[in-house]
Write an enzyme that holds these catalytic residues in place. Structure first.
Site, PDB file in Angstrom:
ATOM      1  N   HIS A 239      46.146  37.545  38.764  1.00 53.07           N
ATOM      2  CA  HIS A 239      45.755  36.736  38.022  1.00 53.07           C
ATOM      3  C   HIS A 239      46.801  35.172  38.161  1.00 53.07           C
ATOM      4  O   HIS A 239      48.132  35.716  38.205  1.00 53.07           O
ATOM      5  CB  HIS A 239      46.627  37.407  36.824  1.00 53.07           C
ATOM      6  CG  HIS A 239      46.027  38.788  36.887  1.00 53.07           C
ATOM      7  ND1 HIS A 239      44.726  38.434  35.686  1.00 53.07           N
ATOM      8  CD2 HIS A 239      46.173  39.993  37.103  1.00 53.07           C
ATOM      9  CE1 HIS A 239      44.357  40.033  35.884  1.00 53.07           C
ATOM     10  NE2 HIS A 239      45.053  40.241  36.503  1.00 53.07           N
TER      11      HIS A 239
ATOM     12  N   HIS B 265      37.672  46.813  35.597  1.00 53.76           N
ATOM     13  CA  HIS B 265      39.150  47.802  35.135  1.00 53.76           C
ATOM     14  C   HIS B 265      38.645  48.586  34.097  1.00 53.76           C
ATOM     15  O   HIS B 265      37.896  49.492  33.232  1.00 53.76           O
ATOM     16  CB  HIS B 265      39.445  46.432  34.652  1.00 53.76           C
ATOM     17  CG  HIS B 265      41.304  46.718  34.050  1.00 53.76           C
ATOM     18  ND1 HIS B 265      42.696  46.028  34.280  1.00 53.76           N
ATOM     19  CD2 HIS B 265      41.251  47.992  33.131  1.00 53.76           C
ATOM     20  CE1 HIS B 265      43.271  46.885  33.948  1.00 53.76           C
ATOM     21  NE2 HIS B 265      42.579  48.029  32.553  1.00 53.76           N
TER      22      HIS B 265
ATOM     23  N   ASP C 238      47.131  42.935  42.245  1.00 57.68           N
ATOM     24  CA  ASP C 238      46.882  42.454  41.006  1.00 57.68           C
ATOM     25  C   ASP C 238      48.144  41.760  40.669  1.00 57.68           C
ATOM     26  O   ASP C 238      48.647  42.049  39.357  1.00 57.68           O
ATOM     27  CB  ASP C 238      46.568  43.865  39.848  1.00 57.68           C
ATOM     28  CG  ASP C 238      46.406  43.673  38.328  1.00 57.68           C
ATOM     29  OD1 ASP C 238      46.527  42.914  38.289  1.00 57.68           O
ATOM     30  OD2 ASP C 238      46.778  45.133  37.177  1.00 57.68           O
TER      31      ASP C 238
HETATM   32  C1  NCD Z   1      47.254  41.852  33.454  1.00 59.82           C
HETATM   33  C2  NCD Z   1      47.412  40.812  32.930  1.00 59.82           C
HETATM   34  O1  NCD Z   1      48.586  40.656  32.653  1.00 59.82           O
HETATM   35  O2  NCD Z   1      46.614  39.451  33.408  1.00 59.82           O
HETATM   36  N1  NCD Z   1      48.057  42.812  33.766  1.00 59.82           N
HETATM   37  C3  NCD Z   1      47.974  44.064  34.177  1.00 59.82           C
HETATM   38  O3  NCD Z   1      48.752  44.887  33.523  1.00 59.82           O
HETATM   39  N2  NCD Z   1      47.850  44.005  34.774  1.00 59.82           N
HETATM   40  C4  NCD Z   1      45.751  41.928  33.147  1.00 59.82           C
HETATM   41  C5  NCD Z   1      44.943  43.141  34.002  1.00 59.82           C
HETATM   42  O4  NCD Z   1      44.391  43.214  34.509  1.00 59.82           O
HETATM   43  O5  NCD Z   1      44.779  44.322  33.026  1.00 59.82           O
HETATM   44 ZN    ZN Z   2      44.562  42.845  36.945  1.00 61.48          ZN
END
Ligand code: NCD
Ligand code: ZN
Length: 454
Positions: A60, A197, A332
């Site tokens: 992200h 997810h 992630d």
């Molecule tokens: C992710 C985020 O902060 O964008 N957070 C997470 O806990 N993995 C969102 C997600 O993909 O679940």
């Molecule tokens: Zn994620």
């Protein structure tokens, strides 16, 4: 045209380690062998490992809309520092990547980053997942998949798949129940990867309704292991019915590994059109390294969705890596600011952990036989090699998401990550260019470091 010789290194692929010199001319690998005499400049890399630029198929990068947490530039710099040269970026930005125009905007931003490489001298290849929460987004996906214009063809080449949230996480992107099956059908018809997810909304809702406590460790009970299992079963059923290439994101539980393991054994006659059905999965470094015991020291820094689990689940994830059930390790990478993380109400702290810069050093440390988590000084490492790193963080994501990357081989132009496997250092957020400025691995000793990318 100058010809560069990399002398004395070991080329690592998913299934081999080859001690050989490499001659590079004009960015292209011209020769690989033991006695290359024709060169202009020599770089001595004796004792170093040469890895293809790693692929992190789950990040992200927060741009646009959440630039106070991270930007494409800052998070790309963090990726490159960790030997990652290709990333697949998730749609939960503002606006989310659920329309053609939002995708086009991200693609333009990624291209602009390449045109102005400073302060990232190495290029980063950013691909984007398309998000779908409602039927308008599915219509946009169809336009993208069927489009023949130059613009749509160009955007399609930058889009690595669809991302579906089966429950809300950061960004509230849960897919509506009435559109879910249609997405699997369309993506099955187009052989387009769907990443899920996998957490079940109603299971999580029931767990939340029963809870009265407020400490952060409760997060792992609010999104229980059964929730992941139920969501994975639902996704597998749809993927089998529609022959959809399905990839389960950040697997975190023993049940989840077992479900994927069994689904992989599915023979053609078990599935509707099983000959084209494929199921793959990834795990995140934080689920491989932390357990719920770590909440005590790290608190909300390790609050993440799906949550950190017990040692039993972590063991099962490693078993999945060793027997080939797990296809990828992906970070992630989800930066939030420290202020946000330090919310006085821990359960309101945002979920997400940054990790794109630290994945490779942590995995190299495990491959060197040293368990990196300082809270577990007597832990033994699972059998794990640098070849496994290349398999899980390059070869498999490259195949699953059709990224078109090359091993280090003659005739190709590809980033080469030079790794010093013997270098010992400590992880410090202050050395990482990620905007959030913190890491849950602060102060951890690691063995193995990226020296440079060529
Ligand atoms: C992710 C985020 O902060 O964008 N957070 C997470 O806990 N993995 C969102 C997600 O993909 O679940
Ligand atoms: Zn994620």
């Amino acid at each position: 045209m100058s010809r560069l010789l990399l002398h004395g290194g070991t080329i690592v692929s998913a299934d081999s380690e080859t001690h050989a010199d490499i001659a590079i001319e004009d960015g292209v690998i011209k020769d690989i062998g033991t006695y290359i005499e024709d060169y202009d400049e020599e770089v001595d890399i004796t004792g170093k490992l040469l890895l293809p630029g790693l692929i992190d198929c789950h990040v992200h990068f927060r741009e646009p809309g959440l630039e106070h947490k991270g930007t494409m530039q800052t998070e790309s710099a963090a990726a490159l520092m960790g030997g990652v040269t290709t990333v697949c970026e998730m749609p939960n930005t503002i606006p989310p990547t659920c329309t053609i125009s939002a995708l086009a905007d991200k693609v333009r931003r990624a291209e602009a980053l390449l045109e102005n490489p400073n302060p990232n001298p190495n290029p980063i290849d950013i691909r984007f997942f398309f998000g779908i929460t409602q039927d308008l987004h599915l219509a946009a996906l169809l336009e993208l998949l069927n489009g023949t214009s130059q613009e749509l063809t160009h955007l399609r080449a930058r889009c690595c798949g669809v991302k579906l949230y089966l429950d809300h996480s950061t960004g509230d992107q849960k897919v509506r129940d009435d559109v879910l099956e249609d997405v699997f059908r369309v993506c099955g018809q187009h052989h387009f990867p769907v990443v899920v997810h996998a957490e079940d909304e109603s299971t999580n809702r029931v767990a939340a309704a029963q809870n009265t406590r407020t400490n952060v460790a409760v997060h792992s009970l609010l999104r229980p292991a059964e929730s992941e299992a139920i969501a994975i079963e639902r996704a597998i059923t749809l993927a089998q019915k529609h022959s959809t290439p399905l990839h389960i994101a950040h697997l975190s539980t023993e049940q989840g590994v077992e479900l994927v393991r069994n689904a992989k054994k599915c023979r053609p006659f078990d599935c509707a059109q099983g000959d084209t059905f494929s199921i793959t999965c990834e795990v995140a470094p934080h689920h491989l390294i932390f357990t719920t015991d770590d909440y005590e020291r790290l608190g909300t820094l390790i609050k993440v969705n799906p949550p950190i689990r017990s040692a039993k689940h972590r063991f099962a994830l490693w078993q999945g890596i060793l027997d080939g059930t797990v296809d990828c390790i992906a970070t992630d990478h989800a930066p939030h600011t420290l202020d946000e993380k330090n919310n006085p109400e821990p359960l309101r702290s945002p979920s997400g952990i940054p990790g794109v810069a630290t994945m490779l050093p942590l995995l190299l440390t495990i491959a060197a036989g040293q368990w990196p988590n300082p809270a577990e000084p007597n832990a033994t490492c699972p059998p794990f090699s640098v070849r496994d790193i290349v398999r899980l963080c390059f070869a498999n994501p490259n195949r699953i998401f059709h990224l078109g990357k090359h091993d280090i081989e003659k005739g190709v132009s590809t980033p080469i990550v030079v790794v010093d496997p013997a270098k010992e250092s400590a992880i410090h957020a202050s050395d990482i260019p990620s905007l959030c400025g913190w890491t849950p691995y602060e102060g951890w000793r690691v063995k193995g470091a990226v020296q440079k990318i060529i």
